[in-house]
Design a protein around this motif. Structure first.
Motif, mmCIF file in Angstrom:
data_model
loop_
_atom_site.group_PDB
_atom_site.id
_atom_site.type_symbol
_atom_site.label_atom_id
_atom_site.label_comp_id
_atom_site.label_asym_id
_atom_site.label_seq_id
_atom_site.Cartn_x
_atom_site.Cartn_y
_atom_site.Cartn_z
ATOM 1 N N TYR A 215 -48.510 23.720 -0.273
ATOM 2 C CA TYR A 215 -48.109 23.078 -1.532
ATOM 3 C C TYR A 215 -49.227 22.207 -2.096
ATOM 4 N N PHE B 60 -49.533 19.902 -5.468
ATOM 5 C CA PHE B 60 -48.512 18.925 -5.104
ATOM 6 C C PHE B 60 -49.101 17.853 -4.192
ATOM 7 N N LEU C 14 -45.795 17.245 -8.190
ATOM 8 C CA LEU C 14 -46.910 17.837 -8.946
ATOM 9 C C LEU C 14 -47.013 17.109 -10.278
#
Length: 205
Positions: free
Chosen positions: A142, A147, A166
């Motif tokens: 991620y 993120f 994010l």
């Protein structure tokens, strides 16, 4: 490998769609992870369901929770000061991200997340953060999508998770360095050229 993607509200799902979605979620999050938990929740009714198909078979999935139905909040602790005014605003969430075991390792999860993020930006605005509850072993994946972890790790149905957010990356205008210096050099070269020409004319007379 080529995949087909579709996104539907709960009411747009056919009974066959719903069967395969719930079957896949049960297969990955209950059976594979050996985690007995209530997968089907009231949130599904308000979600957008993103499905990846190959040859009309479901191979991947995630759901997008619109801001007004998302209970997860970001304190924006990793955001810059310009975003802190929106600390109490609601944000969209992406969850239940899965790829069936026989289709893993070919980048499908990244495609699903990339398209889900793009949809959130288009639907809810590019400046609005997107939040996920990520299993900690997937943090690097991620992070590669932009993120950022926020807060401490926590257990959810006996599995370690962390909240990740994010944020919209601001475009910074880079000032061109040395533009004034180059203008001065050009002027000096022009003056030298004129003096050189003048000298030649003087010698020829």
């Amino acid at each position: 490998m080529s995949f087909e993607f579709s996104i539907k509200t709960f009411d747009e799902l056919t009974s066959v769609d719903l069967y395969h979605i719930l079957k896949a979620r049960s297969q990955v999050f209950v059976v594979e992870q050996n985690c007995a938990y209530q997968d089907m929740d009231e949130v599904d009714f308000d979600c957008l369901h993103f499905i990846a198909h190959q040859n009309e078979s479901l191979v991947g999935y995630c759901r997008i929770i619109p801001p007004e139905f998302n209970k997860m909040k970001s304190n924006l602790s990793v955001a810059d000061s310009d975003n802190k005014s929106s600390a109490n605003s609601s944000v969209p969430a992406i969850g239940r991200v899965l790829v069936l075991s026989e289709h893993r390792g070919n980048g499908l999860a990244r495609q699903i997340m990339t398209q889900a993020i793009a949809y959130c930006h288009k639907k809810f605005g590019k400046k609005r953060p997107i939040i996920i509850s990520a299993q900690t072993y997937l943090i690097r994946f991620y992070e590669s999508l932009g993120f950022v972890p926020e807060g401490e790790f926590y257990l959810e149905d006996g599995i370690e998770h962390v909240k990740m957010v994010l944020f919209m990356v601001k475009k910074v205008k880079v000032k061109k360095q040395g533009s004034s210096t180059s203008n001065i050099l050009s002027f000096l070269l022009l003056v030298l050229a004129l003096l050189f020409i003048a000298g030649l004319v003087y010698l020829m007379v």
